[in-house]
Design an enzyme around this catalytic site. Structure first.
Site, short mmCIF file in Angstrom:
data_model
loop_
_atom_site.label_atom_id
_atom_site.label_comp_id
_atom_site.label_asym_id
_atom_site.label_seq_id
_atom_site.Cartn_x
_atom_site.Cartn_y
_atom_site.Cartn_z
N ASP A 147 0.82 -1.22 0.00
CA ASP A 147 0.00 0.00 0.00
C ASP A 147 0.85 1.27 0.00
O ASP A 147 0.43 2.30 -0.55
CB ASP A 147 -0.94 0.03 1.22
CG ASP A 147 -2.24 -0.71 0.96
OD1 ASP A 147 -2.32 -1.46 -0.04
OD2 ASP A 147 -3.18 -0.55 1.76
N ASN B 187 -4.68 -2.43 -4.74
CA ASN B 187 -5.95 -2.35 -4.03
C ASN B 187 -5.81 -1.46 -2.80
O ASN B 187 -6.35 -1.76 -1.73
CB ASN B 187 -6.42 -3.76 -3.62
CG ASN B 187 -7.89 -3.76 -3.22
OD1 ASN B 187 -8.59 -2.77 -3.37
ND2 ASN B 187 -8.36 -4.88 -2.69
N ARG C 227 -14.65 -1.09 -5.85
CA ARG C 227 -14.71 -0.32 -4.60
C ARG C 227 -15.13 1.12 -4.93
O ARG C 227 -14.42 1.83 -5.65
CB ARG C 227 -13.35 -0.35 -3.87
CG ARG C 227 -12.95 -1.74 -3.44
CD ARG C 227 -11.65 -1.74 -2.66
NE ARG C 227 -11.79 -1.06 -1.37
CZ ARG C 227 -10.76 -0.79 -0.57
NH1 ARG C 227 -9.53 -1.15 -0.90
NH2 ARG C 227 -10.97 -0.17 0.58
N SER D 144 -16.10 5.80 10.19
CA SER D 144 -14.65 5.75 10.49
C SER D 144 -14.10 7.10 10.92
O SER D 144 -13.01 7.51 10.50
CB SER D 144 -13.88 5.23 9.25
OG SER D 144 -14.26 3.91 8.93
N ASP E 32 -11.51 -1.71 10.97
CA ASP E 32 -10.45 -2.62 10.52
C ASP E 32 -10.15 -3.71 11.56
O ASP E 32 -9.41 -4.66 11.27
CB ASP E 32 -9.15 -1.86 10.22
CG ASP E 32 -9.21 -1.12 8.89
OD1 ASP E 32 -10.24 -1.23 8.18
OD2 ASP E 32 -8.23 -0.44 8.54
N GLU F 156 -11.39 -4.55 1.10
CA GLU F 156 -10.64 -5.46 0.23
C GLU F 156 -11.51 -6.61 -0.27
O GLU F 156 -11.30 -7.19 -1.32
CB GLU F 156 -9.41 -5.99 0.96
CG GLU F 156 -8.25 -5.02 1.05
CD GLU F 156 -8.41 -3.98 2.14
OE1 GLU F 156 -9.56 -3.69 2.57
OE2 GLU F 156 -7.38 -3.43 2.57
N HIS G 115 -5.60 -8.99 3.21
CA HIS G 115 -4.58 -9.14 4.25
C HIS G 115 -5.17 -9.35 5.63
O HIS G 115 -4.67 -10.15 6.42
CB HIS G 115 -3.67 -7.90 4.24
CG HIS G 115 -4.40 -6.59 4.35
ND1 HIS G 115 -3.95 -5.54 5.12
CD2 HIS G 115 -5.58 -6.15 3.81
CE1 HIS G 115 -4.80 -4.52 5.02
NE2 HIS G 115 -5.78 -4.87 4.22
N ARG G 116 -6.26 -8.63 5.94
CA ARG G 116 -6.83 -8.75 7.30
C ARG G 116 -7.55 -10.09 7.49
O ARG G 116 -7.66 -10.58 8.61
CB ARG G 116 -7.76 -7.58 7.62
CG ARG G 116 -7.05 -6.28 7.62
CD ARG G 116 -7.67 -5.18 8.42
NE ARG G 116 -6.98 -3.95 8.07
CZ ARG G 116 -5.73 -3.63 8.45
NH1 ARG G 116 -5.04 -4.45 9.23
NH2 ARG G 116 -5.18 -2.49 8.07
N LYS H 112 0.07 -6.53 1.67
CA LYS H 112 -0.61 -5.24 1.47
C LYS H 112 -0.23 -4.25 2.57
O LYS H 112 -0.03 -3.06 2.31
CB LYS H 112 -2.13 -5.44 1.42
CG LYS H 112 -2.90 -4.18 1.06
CD LYS H 112 -4.38 -4.48 0.84
CE LYS H 112 -5.14 -3.28 0.29
NZ LYS H 112 -5.41 -2.22 1.26
O1 LIG Z 1 -8.15 6.83 6.09
C1 LIG Z 1 -7.59 5.75 6.33
O2 LIG Z 1 -6.35 5.66 6.47
C2 LIG Z 1 -8.41 4.53 6.46
C3 LIG Z 1 -9.76 4.61 6.66
C4 LIG Z 1 -10.62 3.42 6.83
O3 LIG Z 1 -11.39 3.28 5.67
P1 LIG Z 1 -12.96 3.74 5.58
O4 LIG Z 1 -13.02 5.18 5.87
O5 LIG Z 1 -13.27 3.39 4.17
O6 LIG Z 1 -13.70 2.92 6.60
C5 LIG Z 1 -9.81 2.15 7.06
O7 LIG Z 1 -10.61 1.02 6.85
C6 LIG Z 1 -8.61 2.06 6.15
O8 LIG Z 1 -7.86 0.89 6.38
C7 LIG Z 1 -7.69 3.24 6.36
C1 LIG Z 2 -9.59 -1.13 4.31
C2 LIG Z 2 -8.26 -1.18 4.28
O1 LIG Z 2 -7.47 -0.56 3.38
P1 LIG Z 2 -7.74 0.47 2.20
O2 LIG Z 2 -9.14 0.95 2.28
O3 LIG Z 2 -6.74 1.57 2.43
O4 LIG Z 2 -7.46 -0.29 0.95
C3 LIG Z 2 -7.50 -1.94 5.31
O5 LIG Z 2 -6.26 -1.80 5.36
O6 LIG Z 2 -8.11 -2.70 6.07
#
Ligand SMILES: O=C(O)C1=C[C@@H](OP(=O)(O)O)[C@@H](O)[C@H](O)C1
Ligand SMILES: C=C(OP(=O)(O)O)C(=O)O
Length: 461
Positions: free
Chosen positions: A60, A107, A137, A217, A344, A372, A415-416, A441
């Site tokens: 990432d 991704n 997405r 979030s 997450d 993901e 990954h999660r 990732k």
């Molecule tokens: O802004 C960020 O760094 C993130 C926001 C979250 O996504 P959402 O806002 O889509 O929930 C999280 O799931 C992602 O891993 C990282």
């Molecule tokens: C949702 C995630 O990542 P991103 O949205 O940044 O792909 C994650 O890392 O769990």
């Protein structure tokens, strides 16, 4: 230096974590993905070079660095990827009239959402694409918000407003935006970070961004503001509808105001990744062990440190240090918890829930279906393979512990899914995780680090 003529052995198709005793010890997870990618964006558009310390090196962050290289941001990587010297872009404006710049973003949600906003503000001609799942997405709420203020065009190319994203613009001409916040907070974070970049184009003193409806979030938005302030921006988040005695919208609206100050080059320290830490705290909870995560505390910028509060509610003991958080596993009870702010860590919690004395209900995470993979439906499928009873809800699930059985679990390129489901193997014999390499990732060395705490080798199947 590795010899480029020697090919590496293929990644193992499965990994099995074998049950053992309590998982105990101390660990410092790699740098936060969210902080690394935010700091990279701010540094890339700053007025002088920056040094980022404690950064994450993973897929990432690599796609972010590679994409920034396309607009002549030079990133010098040292210290095994933990230190990044970022020489900001100088020719972004000149690029506008030029050729289409293609960026492949795999991704990484943060990368595509943050760069879509930043590049639209800077101006130029771009196409941002990724792996097939990235093209499922949603990003339409973000491109709609940008369309309203842009000189030029921006459009998602796949059904449902999904990437690839085409951008052809000379920057933002407006300074008041409205964005949806119920699918992802990353849209708002991206627009916030883009605002100082746009300011140099439209000469406004301030950008105002209003969130229409629910914002998911939320801690990530506060994190964005904090990182931006470190780089010199003035950011104000207003949670109610009155600004300067003016009523500006619905009562649940969040409004962000950003001044036109440019980003400055700085020396910036990145916290270890709190979402990654959740697996180690969970391992202690599941096995009755004691795990200390170094470099994180209750005052961390990452909302996911609040995962330990859920473990505490389940019966674990949690000790907060100045720069560490320790979880001591105890007898576990089920919980009923809204995880909207820490989504997450839902997969991590779902595996801990397998070993509780009663059912656990997770609520408030309908947005987990857009990550993901579908992190409600696909997660329920895999937990059932282990023998749990799982009731799926629109915005979460209820997990009732059952009689467990060996299973080979799919990870859906998530990954999660791999990191969390592997924890089931700490208690259930015969749990095999398919495609373990997908942890690259955000955490390429995850299985080795977990191994170091359980202090015996895992077996590659
Ligand atoms: O802004 C960020 O760094 C993130 C926001 C979250 O996504 P959402 O806002 O889509 O929930 C999280 O799931 C992602 O891993 C990282
Ligand atoms: C949702 C995630 O990542 P991103 O949205 O940044 O792909 C994650 O890392 O769990």
């Amino acid at each position: 230096m590795p010899d480029p003529n020697v090919s590496l052995p293929p990644a193992p198709p499965t990994v099995e974590v074998v049950p053992g005793g309590p998982v105990s010890g101390s660990i410092r997870p790699p740098g936060s993905k969210s902080l690394t990618n935010r700091a990279l964006v701010c540094a890339a558009f700053a007025d002088a070079p920056s040094t980022l310390r404690g950064a994450l090196r993973s897929e990432d962050t690599e796609v972010m660095i590679d994409s920034l290289a396309q607009i002549d941001v030079k990133v010098e990587i040292t210290d095994g990827g933990r230190t990044l010297y970022v020489d900001p872009t100088k020719r972004i404006a000149a690029k506008h009239a030029g050729d289409l710049i293609e960026m492949f973003i795999a991704n990484s949600g943060t990368t595509i959402r943050f760069l879509t906003a930043a590049l639209s503000a800077a101006g130029g001609h771009y196409r941002l694409s990724g792996v097939p799942r990235m093209h499922e997405r949603p990003i339409g709420d973000l491109t709609d918000a940008i369309s309203a203020v842009i000189d030029g065009d921006i459009s998602p190319q796949s059904d449902g407003g999904c990437p690839p994203v085409l951008i052809d613009t000379s920057g933002w001409s407006g300074n008041a935006l409205k964005v949806g916040g119920n699918v992802s907070s990353q849209y708002l974070s991206g627009l916030m970070m883009a605002a100082p970049i746009a300011a140099s184009k439209h000469q406004s003193k301030q950008v105002q961004i209003s969130v229409v409806g629910e914002l998911v979030s939320r801690p990530y938005v506060d994190m964005t503001a904090k990182v931006m302030r470190s780089f010199g921006s003035k950011v104000e988040i207003i949670d109610d509808r009155v600004i300067d005695d003016r009523v500006i919208g619905d009562s649940d609206q969040v409004v962000v105001q950003i001044s036109d100050d440019p980003y400055h080059g700085i020396d910036y320290a990145i916290e270890p990744d709190a979402s990654a830490a959740s697996y180690f705290w969970a391992a202690a909870a599941i096995t009755g062990g004691t795990v200390t995560v170094e470099g994180l505390s209750q005052s961390a910028m990452q909302g996911d440190v609040a995962f330990v509060n859920v473990l505490q509610q389940m019966g674990c003991e949690v000790q907060h240090g100045d720069d560490s958080i320790t979880v001591i596993g105890k007898t576990l009870g089920g919980v009923d918890v809204d995880m909207n702010a820490i989504s997450d860590t839902v997969q991590t919690l779902s595996v801990v829930a397998l070993f509780a004395s009663g059912p656990t209900t997770v609520r408030g995470v309908a947005h987990n279906r857009f990550k993901e993979t579908d992190r409600i439906g696909d997660l329920a499928t895999e937990l059932r393979k282990l023998g749990a009873k799982v009731d799926e809800h629109d915005d979460g699930m209820t997990i009732t512990p059952g009689n467990y059985q060996p299973a080979t679990l799919e990870t859906y390129h998530d990954h999660r899914m791999a990191m969390s489901l592997s924890l089931a193997g700490l208690k259930i014999p015969g749990v095999k995780i398919l495609d373990p390499a997908c942890t690259a990732k955000t955490y390429p060395d995850y299985f080795a680090d977990l191994e170091s705490l359980i202090q015996r080798p895992h077996r590659w199947a």
